[in-house]
Design an enzyme around this catalytic site. Structure first.
Site, PDB file in Angstrom:
ATOM      1  N   LYS A 107       0.838  -1.200   0.000  1.00  0.00           N
ATOM      2  CA  LYS A 107       0.000   0.000   0.000  1.00  0.00           C
ATOM      3  C   LYS A 107       0.877   1.255   0.000  1.00  0.00           C
ATOM      4  O   LYS A 107       0.686   2.163  -0.808  1.00  0.00           O
ATOM      5  CB  LYS A 107      -0.910  -0.011   1.243  1.00  0.00           C
ATOM      6  CG  LYS A 107      -1.874   1.137   1.298  1.00  0.00           C
ATOM      7  CD  LYS A 107      -2.662   1.146   2.588  1.00  0.00           C
ATOM      8  CE  LYS A 107      -1.897   1.830   3.675  1.00  0.00           C
ATOM      9  NZ  LYS A 107      -2.652   2.050   4.905  1.00  0.00           N
ATOM     10  N   ASP A 140      -6.175   0.628   0.472  1.00  0.00           N
ATOM     11  CA  ASP A 140      -6.385   0.846   1.900  1.00  0.00           C
ATOM     12  C   ASP A 140      -7.786   0.370   2.283  1.00  0.00           C
ATOM     13  O   ASP A 140      -8.509  -0.191   1.454  1.00  0.00           O
ATOM     14  CB  ASP A 140      -6.173   2.332   2.257  1.00  0.00           C
ATOM     15  CG  ASP A 140      -7.267   3.200   1.676  1.00  0.00           C
ATOM     16  OD1 ASP A 140      -8.087   2.711   0.866  1.00  0.00           O
ATOM     17  OD2 ASP A 140      -7.322   4.389   2.024  1.00  0.00           O
TER      18      ASP A 140
END
Ligand code: SF4
Length: 213
Positions: free
Chosen positions: A121, A139
């Site tokens: 991420k 996310d």
């Protein structure tokens, strides 16, 4: 409508709804985004933005932060939660930048991923926001929303969601698309309350529209 067509329509509508698609973490140098993104785990971006001011006042560059005692970093970043592990990762990461990259942030995904405390991420966020490269940032908002919208079907694992989205989202759209998902997830397709489907710009094309979870 195929998933690809659905994805393009959603991208189009979210662009109109949220013309600005910026990262809500404040940073003016790449290494600062690396620090902030580590601090943002289980913490709000707003709080991170306040805490890092104090950190950079004392340690204004990679060299200074790499040399800082971990306990000192921990004392400053504590309000973000998980202070010990975040401080340890930030310290280790800054040391690698200093020793291996001459104080700079590496520019490839694999090099970013190899840095202490940096996962897919974060590496994607840096690739997209700092280097303007294709990126999919999975996310919590992204994962919740793309499942609700019907772009993926019951996939919760971040890497699997990322891989599924790479097949649907034009690469140059990925980074902004994910920022817009954050906006939409905070304002309309919320996590803690029932999503506000009645005022959603996607209600006529979203699979989950109005359906209880
Ligand atoms: S219609 Fe409802 S579930 Fe679908 S994206 Fe909008 S708010 Fe979320």
């Amino acid at each position: 409508m195929t998933k690809q067509e659905l994805a393009l329509e959603i991208i189009d509508r979210l662009k109109k709804e949220y013309p600005d698609a910026d990262c809500t973490l404040d940073y003016d140098q790449a290494w600062k985004l690396l620090v902030s993104v580590r601090l943002a785990a289980q913490c709000t971006d707003a709080r991170v933005n306040v805490v890092v001011e104090k950190l950079y006042e004392k340690y204004p560059d990679v060299k200074a932060l790499a040399a800082a005692p971990v306990e000192d970093i921990e004392a400053i970043v504590k309000p973000c939660g998980l202070g010990h592990s975040k401080a340890r990762d930030i310290s280790a990461c800054m040391k690698v930048l200093e020793e291996k990259y001459d104080g700079n942030v590496p520019t490839t995904f694999d090099e970013l991923l190899a840095l202490p405390g940096v996962g897919r991420k974060s590496a994607n966020l840096i690739m997209g926001d700092v280097f303007g490269k294709p990126a999919i940032v999975t996310d919590t908002h992204c994962i919740r929303l793309v499942n609700r919208m019907g772009l993926v079907d019951g996939i919760k694992d971040p890497k699997r969601v990322e891989m599924a989205l790479w097949k649907l989202i034009p690469p140059e759209e990925g980074s902004d698309f994910c920022h817009r998902l954050v906006n939409h997830g905070r304002e309309v397709c919320t996590a803690r309350t029932k999503p506000y489907c009645e005022k959603c710009c996607l209600q006529d094309i979203c699979v989950k529209n109005g359906v209880e979870e």
